[in-house]
Design a protein around this motif. Structure first.
Motif, PDB file in Angstrom:
ATOM      1  N   ASN A   1       1.377  -1.557  -0.040  1.00 30.48           N
ATOM      2  CA  ASN A   1       0.521  -0.515   0.383  1.00 30.48           C
ATOM      3  C   ASN A   1       0.393   1.797   0.008  1.00 30.48           C
ATOM      4  N   GLY A   2       2.000   1.110  -0.482  1.00 27.69           N
ATOM      5  CA  GLY A   2       2.996   2.643  -1.277  1.00 27.69           C
ATOM      6  C   GLY A   2       3.381   2.936   0.262  1.00 27.69           C
ATOM      7  N   VAL A   3       3.634   1.759   1.383  1.00 32.56           N
ATOM      8  CA  VAL A   3       4.326   1.571   2.160  1.00 32.56           C
ATOM      9  C   VAL A   3       6.224   0.652   1.878  1.00 32.56           C
ATOM     10  N   PRO A   4       7.189   1.221   2.386  1.00 32.16           N
ATOM     11  CA  PRO A   4       8.251   0.280   2.600  1.00 32.16           C
ATOM     12  C   PRO A   4       8.079  -0.399   3.380  1.00 32.16           C
ATOM     13  N   PHE A   5       8.682  -1.925   3.546  1.00 35.23           N
ATOM     14  CA  PHE A   5       9.067  -3.209   4.101  1.00 35.23           C
ATOM     15  C   PHE A   5      10.304  -3.526   4.105  1.00 35.23           C
ATOM     16  N   ASP A   6      10.895  -3.970   5.543  1.00 38.79           N
ATOM     17  CA  ASP A   6      12.205  -4.722   4.464  1.00 38.79           C
ATOM     18  C   ASP A   6      11.483  -6.193   5.037  1.00 38.79           C
ATOM     19  N   ILE A   7      11.643  -7.173   3.544  1.00 42.76           N
ATOM     20  CA  ILE A   7      11.197  -8.302   4.074  1.00 42.76           C
ATOM     21  C   ILE A   7      12.170  -9.894   4.545  1.00 42.76           C
ATOM     22  N   THR A   8      12.819 -10.010   5.640  1.00 43.11           N
ATOM     23  CA  THR A   8      13.913 -10.908   5.442  1.00 43.11           C
ATOM     24  C   THR A   8      13.846 -11.961   6.218  1.00 43.11           C
ATOM     25  N   THR A   9      14.827 -12.704   5.604  1.00 43.16           N
ATOM     26  CA  THR A   9      15.472 -13.815   5.972  1.00 43.16           C
ATOM     27  C   THR A   9      15.963 -13.813   7.443  1.00 43.16           C
ATOM     28  N   PHE A  10      15.698 -14.377   8.709  1.00 40.24           N
ATOM     29  CA  PHE A  10      16.403 -13.399   9.657  1.00 40.24           C
ATOM     30  C   PHE A  10      17.136 -14.646  10.722  1.00 40.24           C
ATOM     31  N   PRO A  11      18.134 -14.871  10.821  1.00 37.32           N
ATOM     32  CA  PRO A  11      19.147 -15.694  11.962  1.00 37.32           C
ATOM     33  C   PRO A  11      17.154 -16.079  13.176  1.00 37.32           C
TER      34      PRO A  11
ATOM     35  N   ALA B   1      -0.783  -8.893   7.560  1.00 38.81           N
ATOM     36  CA  ALA B   1      -1.260  -7.648   8.373  1.00 38.81           C
ATOM     37  C   ALA B   1      -0.687  -7.264   9.844  1.00 38.81           C
ATOM     38  N   ASN B   2      -2.044  -8.326  10.921  1.00 42.91           N
ATOM     39  CA  ASN B   2      -0.735  -8.970  12.285  1.00 42.91           C
ATOM     40  C   ASN B   2      -0.348  -9.278  12.024  1.00 42.91           C
ATOM     41  N   VAL B   3       0.573 -10.012  11.280  1.00 40.63           N
ATOM     42  CA  VAL B   3       2.604 -10.205  11.669  1.00 40.63           C
ATOM     43  C   VAL B   3       3.171  -8.341  11.538  1.00 40.63           C
ATOM     44  N   ARG B   4       3.343  -7.538  10.978  1.00 40.46           N
ATOM     45  CA  ARG B   4       3.348  -6.972  10.822  1.00 40.46           C
ATOM     46  C   ARG B   4       3.348  -5.379  11.830  1.00 40.46           C
ATOM     47  N   ALA B   5       1.661  -5.226  11.784  1.00 39.83           N
ATOM     48  CA  ALA B   5       1.384  -4.389  13.403  1.00 39.83           C
ATOM     49  C   ALA B   5       1.536  -5.008  14.865  1.00 39.83           C
ATOM     50  N   PHE B   6       2.169  -6.647  15.143  1.00 38.22           N
ATOM     51  CA  PHE B   6       2.428  -7.183  15.941  1.00 38.22           C
ATOM     52  C   PHE B   6       3.834  -7.083  16.309  1.00 38.22           C
ATOM     53  N   LEU B   7       4.993  -6.567  14.863  1.00 41.90           N
ATOM     54  CA  LEU B   7       6.011  -5.592  14.903  1.00 41.90           C
ATOM     55  C   LEU B   7       6.456  -4.817  15.266  1.00 41.90           C
ATOM     56  N   GLN B   8       5.603  -3.544  14.847  1.00 36.71           N
ATOM     57  CA  GLN B   8       5.713  -2.724  15.044  1.00 36.71           C
ATOM     58  C   GLN B   8       5.169  -2.313  16.531  1.00 36.71           C
ATOM     59  N   ALA B   9       4.375  -2.937  17.435  1.00 30.88           N
ATOM     60  CA  ALA B   9       3.944  -2.612  18.633  1.00 30.88           C
ATOM     61  C   ALA B   9       5.081  -3.045  19.798  1.00 30.88           C
ATOM     62  N   GLN B  10       6.253  -3.978  19.065  1.00 34.31           N
ATOM     63  CA  GLN B  10       7.655  -4.182  19.075  1.00 34.31           C
ATOM     64  C   GLN B  10       8.664  -3.372  19.680  1.00 34.31           C
ATOM     65  N   GLY B  11       8.314  -2.259  18.617  1.00 32.30           N
ATOM     66  CA  GLY B  11       9.723  -1.674  18.033  1.00 32.30           C
ATOM     67  C   GLY B  11      10.222  -1.288  16.985  1.00 32.30           C
ATOM     68  N   PHE B  12       9.758  -2.632  16.487  1.00 32.51           N
ATOM     69  CA  PHE B  12      10.585  -2.572  14.610  1.00 32.51           C
ATOM     70  C   PHE B  12       9.454  -2.037  13.901  1.00 32.51           C
ATOM     71  N   ILE B  13      10.290  -0.554  13.529  1.00 32.31           N
ATOM     72  CA  ILE B  13       9.376   0.254  12.850  1.00 32.31           C
ATOM     73  C   ILE B  13      10.252  -0.734  11.089  1.00 32.31           C
ATOM     74  N   GLY B  14       8.540  -0.815  10.371  1.00 28.40           N
ATOM     75  CA  GLY B  14      10.016  -0.684   9.589  1.00 28.40           C
ATOM     76  C   GLY B  14       9.727  -1.901   8.390  1.00 28.40           C
ATOM     77  N   VAL B  15       9.759  -3.287   9.741  1.00 27.47           N
ATOM     78  CA  VAL B  15      10.226  -4.147   9.155  1.00 27.47           C
ATOM     79  C   VAL B  15       8.675  -5.037   8.796  1.00 27.47           C
ATOM     80  N   GLY B  16       9.281  -5.586   7.816  1.00 23.30           N
ATOM     81  CA  GLY B  16       7.520  -6.581   7.651  1.00 23.30           C
ATOM     82  C   GLY B  16       7.102  -7.750   7.658  1.00 23.30           C
ATOM     83  N   GLY B  17       8.260  -7.638   7.974  1.00 23.23           N
ATOM     84  CA  GLY B  17       8.057  -9.610   8.535  1.00 23.23           C
ATOM     85  C   GLY B  17       9.554 -10.180   8.005  1.00 23.23           C
ATOM     86  N   GLY B  18       9.001 -11.510   7.734  1.00 22.22           N
ATOM     87  CA  GLY B  18       9.555 -12.528   7.083  1.00 22.22           C
ATOM     88  C   GLY B  18      10.536 -13.792   7.122  1.00 22.22           C
ATOM     89  N   ARG B  19      10.796 -14.668   7.503  1.00 19.48           N
ATOM     90  CA  ARG B  19      10.763 -15.726   7.698  1.00 19.48           C
ATOM     91  C   ARG B  19      12.134 -16.571   8.636  1.00 19.48           C
TER      92      ARG B  19
END
Length: 825
Positions: free
Chosen positions: A558-568, A625-643
């Motif tokens: 929706n026009g908002v940039p999110f980093d999608i990452t394969t995380f350790p 969307a609920n994963v992104r909202a959960f991460l933002q509530a934890q202070g991870f701004i701009g992180v769109g999730g990942g695996r």
């Protein structure tokens, strides 16, 4: 296949094969006599004398297939070994994984001269067989250097350490101080391709239905290989081997029925009618590689020997991604007015070296060695662009890459003790210290950055299309150390009862300790018939690639940039989603079998069950969307999730292996060697991973979905049958081989998207003529009847890029015709 079907099929096959034994006994008394060193540390045992099943694949067998890869040769020789050939899978097109008994590629241990081989740096993160695994690349070893391959079809963690859950492959190197060989092979795919395509949009002025079938000759391959044996001083050898491989791509796409260009005044662009709709590349990669290998040994005295080997391979491979049409938002029309096909060009550099010493210490036969190996993969992305930079974007990018290295020190001894048993007790003990390292290095900035160019006022994707480069934030340089010690005992308790037992303890600097044990028994009822069985627990340590692989791409939602990452798994974002540091996989293996031999006939039947707990898997992409909202509530701004990688999948694997051999010698019609083999295999997933953090969300994201569950359960053949005959008469010889691959499921996200790959039989044939004692000519065809897997319907192939499934166990390249000249000296 249900377990009762496995048992019924095995019983039927066993009955048919055993019925052939009396006839076989009438013709002679030859049997397998080659001594093996895998699965036993007692000297003098043949493949039919061991307490566990061991197959020996000879150099001749490796030479009697058209495709010269070691993995491919094993797949046609062993019913329980499969080597699918995925495409459009990034680096996995270049380093393809193989499986034993339907388990993961990294659950089979690979040895070279009984020493652990290093794995590839690549971890498979795409939707292929072996997703989430990082395994040894057998094709880094030139087949000319391989004297034989011993395959232990039984768990062996207690004997050899991590990874030996499904079994062990031991490549024994050629040892020669004289002689040599030069071999040149040329081949090509000569095939008729038939695909299913969808009709073009209504009102279009082009047709594709008549192009669904086409003839093609491609995949031209030149393979030059050779070896030479040289004396090393008065009492040693130096064997040198080299191989050059030049393989051209194969293309097995359907014509692209889609609209390619933007509409012109509401009508189709006239270029639609003339556009070449074979615009994609799905098949074998373009590949050029050269390999060098040296193996040496020198007797310092009657009881002391110095040995070692060294190897180098460079592999330059190119494969493709999905085609980007001219009207695609990911395209820049000023750069690619007709669209573009992005290319992934990895360069792989593989190095290994070993030095060792054997000597006598009292009654002990001692061995110590130091083995080093490394595998590096650098990615160049070609014929692409960075959409966010716009018309000034480059079209070639250095995307970075990764490297894995391993050093192993071994110190061991073997001796026998007379303790009053039917045979002396063979005692083997040793220690192994292993140091591993894993590194990710970043690409150039344009390969991953966002240049800020908008499309219709909206941001556009960052980085090189098809493969965004690794970022500085992705860079890692991690190491770990493990120390293991083992004790191995083997003896005949009575003249008829053989016992083998082993225990091993290991400590890893990253996750702790593990202890494994194994007990195997063999009872020889008489000279012709024996019963054998084993029970053991095993483990597989998480690889550094699984622990620390990371890659990031920027998606605009929706026009908002999110980093999608394969995380350790240890990353704070992954930890917030419930990830924990990876632990070892644990297994429990049971096996029971029989050995029957009479004269030139032998038969082995081995049933097995392998339970694996806490298998390490790559999670689904968690971008809801609920994963992104959960991460933002934890202070991870701009992180769109990942695996991330996670323990938590439990599986049960049941199966039966059947192998029969019969040699027939006639006075006038030549000598025949018959081999029949079968594997019946079934895997059930009994538990999938979950975390409390994700389970609390509504709806709760799925960590391991039905596609990955069904890939474990039905993604490899439920059965595989091999039958071959080798014939020789004077200067002439021939091989005829048939392989039947059972049902495979190519799973979809819903049952309606599942594709059943029906059973197929692939037939290979080769004819040989020894022109002189030193020159041999061979011609042949792999897949002589040009068999293809089940076609993918258009509803599952919406791009037309993939008309056949990547789950096809024998690939989708069709008939391969070849000729070979071999000169001995």
């Amino acid at each position: 296949m249900h377990r009762r079907h496995i048992l019924l099929a095995a019983a039927s096959a066993a009955g048919l094969l055993t019925a052939a034994a009396p006839a076989a006994a009438q013709t002679g008394d030859s049997e397998v006599t080659e001594l093996v060193v895998t699965g036993t540390r007692a000297a003098g045992r043949t493949a039919l004398d061991t307490a566990v099943p061991v197959d020996v694949i000879s150099q001749d067998s490796l030479n009697r297939v058209g495709v010269t890869e070691v993995n491919q040769a094993l797949s046609v020789a062993l019913p329980s070994f499969n080597f699918p050939r995925p495409g459009l899978a990034d680096g996995t097109d270049t380093i393809r994984p193989a499986t034993l008994r339907g388990l993961a590629p990294d659950q089979t241990l690979v040895l070279v001269n009984s020493k652990r081989r290093h794995s590839a740096s690549l971890v498979n993160v795409n939707g292929t067989i072996g997703r989430g695994s990082s395994a040894v690349d057998l094709n880094t070893i030139p087949s000319a250097m391989v004297q034989s391959i011993e395959v232990l079809r039984d768990g062996a963690s207690a004997q050899y350490g991590s990874d030996a859950i499904a079994g062990v492959l031991n490549l024994r190197l050629r040892e020669a101080s004289s002689g040599g060989n030069l071999t040149a092979t040329y081949g090509a795919r000569v095939t008729d391709v038939s695909t299913l395509v969808q009709a073009p949009p209504t009102g279009a002025n082009w047709t594709v239905a008549d192009k669904a079938k086409y003839d093609r000759t491609d995949g031209e391959t030149i393979n030059l290989s050779g070896w030479v044996g040289l004396p090393l001083g008065a009492d040693g050898f130096l064997t040198l081997a080299g191989e050059y491989l030049d393989q051209k791509k194969t293309i097995r796409t359907a014509p692209d029925w889609r609209q390619q260009y933007p509409l012109v005044n509401g009508a189709f662009d006239p270029r639609e009618a003339s556009f070449d709709r074979y615009n994609a590349w799905f098949g074998e990669p373009d590949l050029e590689q050269y390999s060098l290998f040296a193996n040496a040994g020198y007797n310092l005295s009657d009881t002391t020997k110095l040995y070692g080997w060294a190897s180098y391979q460079n592999r330059d491979s190119t494969s493709a991604g999905f085609f980007r049409r001219a009207l695609d938002d990911r395209n820049v029309i000023q750069i690619y007015p007709d669209g573009f096909l992005p290319l992934i060009n990895p360069e792989v550099e593989d190095i290994s070296g070993a030095v060792g010493l054997t000597w006598k210490l009292g009654e002990w036969d001692m061995d110590t060695s130091l083995v080093y190996g490394s595998n590096r993969m650098d990615f160049t992305i070609r014929d692409t662009l960075n959409r966010s930079i716009g018309p000034t974007s480059k079209t070639v990018f250095d995307a970075g890459g990764f490297k894995y290295e391993q050093a192993v020190f071994n110190f061991s001894g073997v001796r026998t003790y007379d303790v009053g048993l039917a045979t002396p007790l063979n005692v083997a003990a040793g220690v192994e210290v292993r140091r591993e390292g894993y590194e990710i290095f970043a690409g150039e900035p344009d390969s991953y950055r966002n240049g800020g160019v908008l499309l219709n006022g909206a941001p556009t994707p960052s980085g090189a299309q098809v493969f965004p480069g690794f970022r500085p934030a992705n860079e890692v340089d991690k190491h770990r150390t493990s120390v293991g010690a083992y004790l191995d005992l083997e003896a005949n308790l009575t003249e008829q009862l053989l016992m083998s037992a082993a225990v091993r303890a290991e400590h890893y600097s990253d996750f702790g300790e593990t202890v494994t044990g194994k007990l195997a028994l063999r009872y020889d009822v008489n000279d012709n018939f024996a019963i054998r069985g084993s029970v053991q627990n095993g483990f597989r340590a998480p690889s550094l690639q699984q622990q620390f692989f990371t890659a990031t791409s920027t998606n605009f939602i929706n026009g908002v940039p999110f980093d999608i990452t394969t995380f350790p798994a240890t990353d704070p974002v992954a930890a917030a989603l419930g990830a924990k540091p990876l632990d070892a996989e644990e297994s429990l293996n049971f096996a029971v079998g029989i050995v029957y031999r009479e004269g030139p006939f032998n038969l082995t039947i081995d049933a097995y069950r392998i339970d694996v707990d806490d298998r390490i898997v790559l999670s689904e992409n968690l971008t809801q969307a609920n994963v992104r909202a959960f991460l933002q509530a934890q202070g991870f701004i701009g992180v769109g999730g990942g695996r991330f990688f996670i323990n938590g999948v439990d599986t049960e694997t049941w199966g039966v292996d059947i192998i029969a051999n019969y040699r027939l010698v006639t006075d006038t019609l030549g000598t025949y060697g018959f081999t029949v083999g079968a594997n019946f295999n079934n895997t059930d997933v009994t538990r999938v991973p979950q975390t409390a953090q994700l389970a609390a969300l509504n709806p709760a994201p799925i960590l391991f979905d039905r596609v990955n569950i069904l890939t474990f359960e039905e993604g490899t053949p439920e059965s595989k049958l091999n039958a071959s005959v080798d014939w020789s008469l004077g200067a002439f010889g021939a091989t005829l081989r048939a392989t039947r691959y059972g049902r495979v499921l190519s799973p979809g996200t819903t049952p309606t998207q599942d594709l059943v790959l029906t059973p197929k039989t692939v037939v290979d044939v080769e004819a040989r003529w020894n022109v002189t004692e030193k020159i041999r000519l061979s011609v042949g065809a792999d897949n002589v009847f040009d068999e293809y897997p089940t076609k993918t319907p258009p509803a599952l192939n919406t791009t037309s890029n993939t008309p056949f499934s990547n789950y096809a166990p024998f690939g989708r390249s069709g008939r391969y015709v070849y000729g070979r000249v071999s000169v001995n000296f």
